[in-house]
Enzyme design. Structure first.
Site, PDB file in Angstrom:
ATOM      1  N   ASN A 208      41.928  36.439  27.442  1.00 30.41           N
ATOM      2  CA  ASN A 208      41.054  37.342  28.280  1.00 30.41           C
ATOM      3  C   ASN A 208      40.974  38.560  27.103  1.00 30.41           C
ATOM      4  O   ASN A 208      41.508  38.460  26.049  1.00 30.41           O
ATOM      5  CB  ASN A 208      41.724  38.015  29.538  1.00 30.41           C
ATOM      6  N   PRO A 304      53.289  30.923  36.294  1.00 29.93           N
ATOM      7  CA  PRO A 304      54.220  31.673  37.319  1.00 29.93           C
ATOM      8  C   PRO A 304      53.678  33.071  37.041  1.00 29.93           C
ATOM      9  O   PRO A 304      53.012  33.578  36.238  1.00 29.93           O
ATOM     10  CB  PRO A 304      55.588  31.570  36.507  1.00 29.93           C
TER      11      PRO A 304
HETATM   12  O1  PMT Z   1      45.399  45.849  27.054  1.00 27.95           O
HETATM   13  P1  PMT Z   1      44.524  46.746  26.645  1.00 27.95           P
HETATM   14  O2  PMT Z   1      42.906  46.500  26.094  1.00 27.95           O
HETATM   15  O3  PMT Z   1      44.826  48.147  26.486  1.00 27.95           O
HETATM   16  O4  PMT Z   1      43.922  47.051  28.464  1.00 27.95           O
HETATM   17  C1  PMT Z   1      44.819  47.358  29.333  1.00 27.95           C
HETATM   18  C2  PMT Z   1      44.851  46.462  30.693  1.00 27.95           C
HETATM   19  C3  PMT Z   1      43.431  46.696  31.299  1.00 27.95           C
HETATM   20  C4  PMT Z   1      45.069  45.056  30.271  1.00 27.95           C
HETATM   21  C5  PMT Z   1      46.096  46.858  31.557  1.00 27.95           C
HETATM   22  O5  PMT Z   1      45.712  48.219  31.795  1.00 27.95           O
HETATM   23  C6  PMT Z   1      46.140  46.169  32.650  1.00 27.95           C
HETATM   24  O6  PMT Z   1      45.481  46.196  33.818  1.00 27.95           O
HETATM   25  N1  PMT Z   1      46.893  44.947  32.942  1.00 27.95           N
HETATM   26  C7  PMT Z   1      47.168  44.202  33.939  1.00 27.95           C
HETATM   27  C8  PMT Z   1      46.088  43.180  33.720  1.00 27.95           C
HETATM   28  C9  PMT Z   1      46.300  42.187  34.933  1.00 27.95           C
HETATM   29  O7  PMT Z   1      46.629  40.996  34.453  1.00 27.95           O
HETATM   30  O8  PMT Z   1      46.201  42.445  36.064  1.00 27.95           O
HETATM   31  P2  PMT Z   1      46.264  41.472  37.456  1.00 27.95           P
HETATM   32  O9  PMT Z   1      45.587  42.246  38.463  1.00 27.95           O
HETATM   33  O10 PMT Z   1      45.624  40.148  37.175  1.00 27.95           O
HETATM   34  O11 PMT Z   1      47.946  41.325  37.733  1.00 27.95           O
HETATM   35  C10 PMT Z   1      48.603  42.272  38.224  1.00 27.95           C
HETATM   36  C11 PMT Z   1      49.826  42.493  37.710  1.00 27.95           C
HETATM   37  O12 PMT Z   1      50.585  41.071  37.883  1.00 27.95           O
HETATM   38  C12 PMT Z   1      49.935  42.928  36.400  1.00 27.95           C
HETATM   39  O13 PMT Z   1      50.964  43.703  36.093  1.00 27.95           O
HETATM   40  C13 PMT Z   1      50.237  41.711  35.662  1.00 27.95           C
HETATM   41  O14 PMT Z   1      50.914  41.752  34.266  1.00 27.95           O
HETATM   42  C14 PMT Z   1      51.159  40.672  36.475  1.00 27.95           C
HETATM   43  N2  PMT Z   1      50.642  39.539  36.414  1.00 27.95           N
HETATM   44  C15 PMT Z   1      49.580  38.641  36.735  1.00 27.95           C
HETATM   45  C16 PMT Z   1      49.333  37.238  36.720  1.00 27.95           C
HETATM   46  C17 PMT Z   1      50.619  36.508  36.454  1.00 27.95           C
HETATM   47  N3  PMT Z   1      50.591  35.391  36.230  1.00 27.95           N
HETATM   48  N4  PMT Z   1      52.049  37.242  36.193  1.00 27.95           N
HETATM   49  C18 PMT Z   1      51.943  38.637  36.185  1.00 27.95           C
HETATM   50  O15 PMT Z   1      53.092  38.909  35.739  1.00 27.95           O
END
Ligand code: PMT
Length: 410
Positions: A208, A304
């Site tokens: 991504n 996971p």
């Molecule tokens: O890296 P940059 O270019 O500075 O951009 C920052 C960002 C947009 C990546 C950052 O601000 C951000 O939003 N990070 C989380 C991105 C994400 O994966 O979001 P999500 O909504 O899909 O996941 C929610 C949370 O669960 C996140 O804390 C993620 O780390 C966590 N997750 C998700 C999937 C997974 N399999 N394991 C996880 O731990």
């Protein structure tokens, strides 16, 4: 900044030993008292005379020196300082430390020492990647040894990769950080940053657009507040933070493993953009495009959920777990649902995708806008659009307030 601090510097045998001469000069300039120990190998790269001239102090080389040992020299040396720095730290001296060997002055006083130790590893990239070194690094990390570097680049042996010793200015910064007494002194944090890559075949992957900027900024702000930080980074183009324990990973499963190994900590900030799925199986060879064949189908398996695993850890749950939510619509609703489902304490939601002008809103950009929610109070707090550095600082202020409030309630 270092007036009155007593530093014991062990110089072991690597070509980057010459950099420690600059480090000694810089430490002295800031008022530190520097005592140096040269290993036999170290003395092949820099002379006792130059080390002694720059440190303005006696240089120790021999475990069997009668004059020093009549005063139990190795015990005295290991106790009379505030910090031991090993630079360069060769694979050999790290192996000795990990296994408790004491066959020369340097390794004996490291074993006898009860003060914090900082290592600046320097070696050939294959040696750094070797399973034996990896295990030793892991053992030393678990003993709370502070690692500064190594960094990536060209080596004296004309190979390139991870293994260069950090530059003297980076080491000096790490020494400053060590002596800094910020509001988060003594607090341990893990930050995840960047994307994860899931291999499809040896050349293709699912990934991504995360640049790691937000996560690295958070790690830097935590370091500036005095926290001890492990930064677990997916593949990015950002410079490693020398003052942090850097762990580079590629896949989600590697990131989870690194997170779990870093526990227990007080704070975990999951800002990495983790891939929700991976290819069910990775092809051993590059998938060929054959004329007349249909495009291959990709079967996916769920990865996971790192944030969920950490938030629900049975015995090592950090006292503060902070997640992110990257959303393209209905941000508040999705953020709250993630906060509840994953079991974290705070969630920082951001809108992702392109804006009207075709610019990325969060992924890769220098600015961001956060919708902040806590489990204790599910009302949304909207942080105006600001730089990722400011977001990180704002978050760290909240973390400091949180810990201060908890301390008062204890
Ligand atoms: O890296 P940059 O270019 O500075 O951009 C920052 C960002 C947009 C990546 C950052 O601000 C951000 O939003 N990070 C989380 C991105 C994400 O994966 O979001 P999500 O909504 O899909 O996941 C929610 C949370 O669960 C996140 O804390 C993620 O780390 C966590 N997750 C998700 C999937 C997974 N399999 N394991 C996880 O731990």
């Amino acid at each position: 900044m270092l007036t009155g601090k007593r530093i014991l510097l062990i110089i072991s045998g690597g070509i980057s030993a010459y950099k420690t001469l600059v480090l000694i000069r810089d430490l002295r300039k800031e008022g530190a008292k520097v005592t140096c120990v040269l290993t036999q190998g170290g003395a092949r790269f820099v002379t006792p005379l130059s080390v002694s001239a720059l440190s303005e102090n006696k240089v120790y080389t021999d475990l069997w020196s009668l004059t020093d040992e009549t005063e139990m020299g190795h015990i005295r040396l290991s106790r009379e300082h505030d910090l031991v720095i090993v630079a360069p730290a060769t694979a050999n001296i790290m192996a000795k430390m990990a296994h408790g060997l004491a066959d020369d002055l340097a390794s004996t006083l490291l074993l006898a020492s009860n003060i914090p130790v900082m290592l600046a590893p320097a070696m050939n990239p294959i040696m750094w990647e070797h399973g034996a070194t990896k295990n030793n690094v892991e053992t030393l990390r678990q003993r709370e040894i502070i690692f500064v570097g190594p960094t990536e680049g060209n080596m004296a042996c004309r190979e390139s990769g991870m293994g260069r010793m950090s530059e003297p200015e980076e080491l000096l910064k790490a020494v400053h950080n060590f002596f800094l007494s910020g509001p988060l002194k003594g607090v341990k944090a893990v930050v995840t940053a960047g994307p994860t890559y899931e291999a499809i075949d040896p050349v293709r992957f699912i990934g991504n657009r995360s640049s790691g900027k937000q996560g690295y900024a958070i790690a830097e702000a935590l370091l500036a507040a005095g926290a001890q930080v492990t930064l677990i980074s997916g593949p990015t183009h950002l410079k490693s933070l020398n003052a942090a324990n850097m762990i580079h990973v590629e896949s989600t499963r590697e990131m989870l493993e690194a997170c779990e190994k870093s526990l227990p900590v007080d704070i975990c900030v999951c800002s990495a953009a983790v891939s929700d799925w991976r290819a069910t199986s990775m092809h051993e060879h590059k998938i060929k495009k054959e004329a007349g064949n249909l495009p291959p189908t990709l079967s996916l398996t769920e990865n996971p959920d790192i944030l969920k695993v950490i938030s629900n850890h049975p015995d090592k749950r950090p006292s503060l777990v902070i997640g992110f939510a990257a959303e393209t619509k209905d941000i508040e609703q999705h953020a709250l649902s993630k906060l509840r489902k994953k079991g974290c304490d705070w969630i920082m939601a951001n809108l992702v995708g392109k804006d009207k002008n075709g610019q990325e809103k969060a992924f890769g950009s220098d600015e961001n806008q956060i919708y902040f929610f806590t489990r204790a109070n599910e009302d949304c707090e909207l942080w105006g659009c600001m730089s990722k550095k400011h977001i990180a600082e704002h978050l760290v202020i909240k973390i400091i307030e949180h810990f201060e409030k908890n301390r008062k309630n204890d």
